[in-house]
Design a protein around this motif. Structure first.
Motif, PDB file in Angstrom:
ATOM      1  N   SER A  84     -50.110  50.865 -48.205  1.00 37.64           N
ATOM      2  CA  SER A  84     -48.945  52.658 -48.357  1.00 37.64           C
ATOM      3  C   SER A  84     -49.777  53.969 -49.149  1.00 37.64           C
ATOM      4  N   GLU A  85     -49.173  53.549 -50.011  1.00 36.83           N
ATOM      5  CA  GLU A  85     -49.187  54.058 -51.293  1.00 36.83           C
ATOM      6  C   GLU A  85     -50.380  54.640 -51.661  1.00 36.83           C
ATOM      7  N   LYS A  86     -51.338  53.525 -51.506  1.00 36.51           N
ATOM      8  CA  LYS A  86     -52.827  54.010 -51.636  1.00 36.51           C
ATOM      9  C   LYS A  86     -53.835  54.968 -50.427  1.00 36.51           C
ATOM     10  N   LYS A 142     -57.884  58.944 -37.123  1.00 38.62           N
ATOM     11  CA  LYS A 142     -58.113  58.185 -38.376  1.00 38.62           C
ATOM     12  C   LYS A 142     -56.297  57.416 -39.450  1.00 38.62           C
ATOM     13  N   HIS A 143     -55.120  57.882 -38.078  1.00 38.62           N
ATOM     14  CA  HIS A 143     -54.039  57.439 -37.960  1.00 38.62           C
ATOM     15  C   HIS A 143     -53.906  55.868 -36.868  1.00 38.62           C
ATOM     16  N   PHE A 144     -55.072  55.748 -36.121  1.00 36.46           N
ATOM     17  CA  PHE A 144     -54.917  54.250 -36.035  1.00 36.46           C
ATOM     18  C   PHE A 144     -55.426  53.629 -37.086  1.00 36.46           C
ATOM     19  N   ASP A 145     -56.840  54.258 -37.438  1.00 40.62           N
ATOM     20  CA  ASP A 145     -57.520  52.841 -37.929  1.00 40.62           C
ATOM     21  C   ASP A 145     -56.373  52.675 -39.430  1.00 40.62           C
ATOM     22  N   ILE A 146     -55.642  53.500 -39.960  1.00 40.77           N
ATOM     23  CA  ILE A 146     -54.516  53.762 -40.657  1.00 40.77           C
ATOM     24  C   ILE A 146     -53.762  52.516 -40.851  1.00 40.77           C
ATOM     25  N   GLU A 147     -53.087  52.255 -38.957  1.00 39.20           N
ATOM     26  CA  GLU A 147     -51.881  51.366 -38.776  1.00 39.20           C
ATOM     27  C   GLU A 147     -53.142  49.796 -38.996  1.00 39.20           C
ATOM     28  N   VAL A 148     -54.079  49.714 -38.156  1.00 40.54           N
ATOM     29  CA  VAL A 148     -54.922  48.852 -37.793  1.00 40.54           C
ATOM     30  C   VAL A 148     -54.915  48.063 -39.802  1.00 40.54           C
ATOM     31  N   LYS A 149     -55.448  48.936 -40.781  1.00 40.22           N
ATOM     32  CA  LYS A 149     -55.343  48.349 -41.910  1.00 40.22           C
ATOM     33  C   LYS A 149     -53.924  47.929 -42.350  1.00 40.22           C
ATOM     34  N   LEU A 150     -52.919  48.389 -42.670  1.00 42.71           N
ATOM     35  CA  LEU A 150     -51.279  48.546 -42.008  1.00 42.71           C
ATOM     36  C   LEU A 150     -51.040  46.588 -42.187  1.00 42.71           C
ATOM     37  N   GLN A 151     -51.427  46.369 -40.024  1.00 42.23           N
ATOM     38  CA  GLN A 151     -51.211  45.524 -39.756  1.00 42.23           C
ATOM     39  C   GLN A 151     -51.909  44.562 -40.321  1.00 42.23           C
ATOM     40  N   ASN A 152     -52.771  44.556 -40.343  1.00 45.64           N
ATOM     41  CA  ASN A 152     -53.840  43.224 -41.625  1.00 45.64           C
ATOM     42  C   ASN A 152     -53.647  43.398 -42.684  1.00 45.64           C
ATOM     43  N   VAL A 153     -52.811  44.566 -43.424  1.00 45.79           N
ATOM     44  CA  VAL A 153     -52.318  43.928 -44.419  1.00 45.79           C
ATOM     45  C   VAL A 153     -50.766  42.863 -44.679  1.00 45.79           C
ATOM     46  N   ILE A 154     -50.276  43.096 -42.747  1.00 46.16           N
ATOM     47  CA  ILE A 154     -49.299  42.102 -43.046  1.00 46.16           C
ATOM     48  C   ILE A 154     -49.969  40.457 -42.281  1.00 46.16           C
ATOM     49  N   SER A 155     -50.552  40.951 -41.644  1.00 44.08           N
ATOM     50  CA  SER A 155     -51.021  39.528 -40.847  1.00 44.08           C
ATOM     51  C   SER A 155     -52.081  39.058 -41.779  1.00 44.08           C
ATOM     52  N   ASN A 156     -52.748  38.708 -42.405  1.00 39.49           N
ATOM     53  CA  ASN A 156     -53.011  38.477 -43.907  1.00 39.49           C
ATOM     54  C   ASN A 156     -52.274  37.532 -45.125  1.00 39.49           C
ATOM     55  N   ASN A 157     -51.176  38.092 -45.017  1.00 38.90           N
ATOM     56  CA  ASN A 157     -50.080  38.121 -45.350  1.00 38.90           C
ATOM     57  C   ASN A 157     -49.547  36.811 -45.623  1.00 38.90           C
TER      58      ASN A 157
END
Length: 195
Positions: A135-137, A155-170
């Protein structure tokens, strides 16, 4: 709906035209407050409505209303606002002994127990920590954009997907969800038991 009016030709006629219960001042009101007419009445000359209330009041009251009236404010001055309000509530209870409160009180379809709210808060706290670095990046990238972002919602949607993937890959998150889904599949709470 009710009508609260003075005791005069206009007040009596208004209530009859609206076909609504009239809670206005009248002889019964004076009796309730133990008032005499002379304590609150005033001389009055009706203009247009007097003949229209024939048949709505007795001949005696018709004669009275052709010469005098009693205003709500005059009664309020004698008995006080609190007593007048108590009378209004008393009359409302008489006219509407039963009330449907479903418009005023919404019964919730869902309530969350305190311990479940606490669990949500803990999960949200963990998820925030999980995406904090990414998120900070993103915030840093958005701070200095060259030109314009043509499609901000995308852009907002893309950011949400990106952050969701961070969680999903944890991996810790994946382990937690695996155990949680097993619990959902096996526990009676999630399988049709109503109590």
């Amino acid at each position: 709906m009710v009508v609260l009016t003075d005791y005069d030709d206009s007040g009596v006629l208004l209530a009859s035209k609206l076909k609504a219960p009239r809670l206005g001042i009248d002889p019964e009101t004076l009796q309730y407050f133990n008032l005499k007419r002379q304590d609150v009445e005033e001389r009055y000359t009706p203009k247009n409505h007097l003949n229209s209330i024939k048949g709505l009041v007795t001949e005696e009251e018709f004669d009275y209303l052709s010469r005098k009236r009693i205003e709500i404010n005059s009664v309020k001055t004698k008995v006080g606002t609190e007593k007048l309000w108590e009378w209004i509530i008393y009359r409302l209870k008489e006219v509407f002994p039963n009330r449907n409160y479903n418009r005023a009180i919404k019964v919730p379809k869902l309530v969350k127990p305190a311990d479940l709210k606490e669990l949500y808060a803990k999960i949200e706290n963990v998820l925030e920590k999980c995406i904090k670095s990414e998120s900070e990046k993103v915030v840093e990238e958005l701070t200095d954009i060259v030109g314009f972002i043509e499609n901000v919602p995308q852009k907002h949607f893309d950011i949400e997907v990106k952050l969701q993937n961070v969680i999903s890959n944890n991996q810790d998150y994946r382990d937690f969800m695996h155990i949680f889904n097993q619990l959902i599949e096996s526990h009676p709470f999630f399988n049709g038991r109503d109590d």
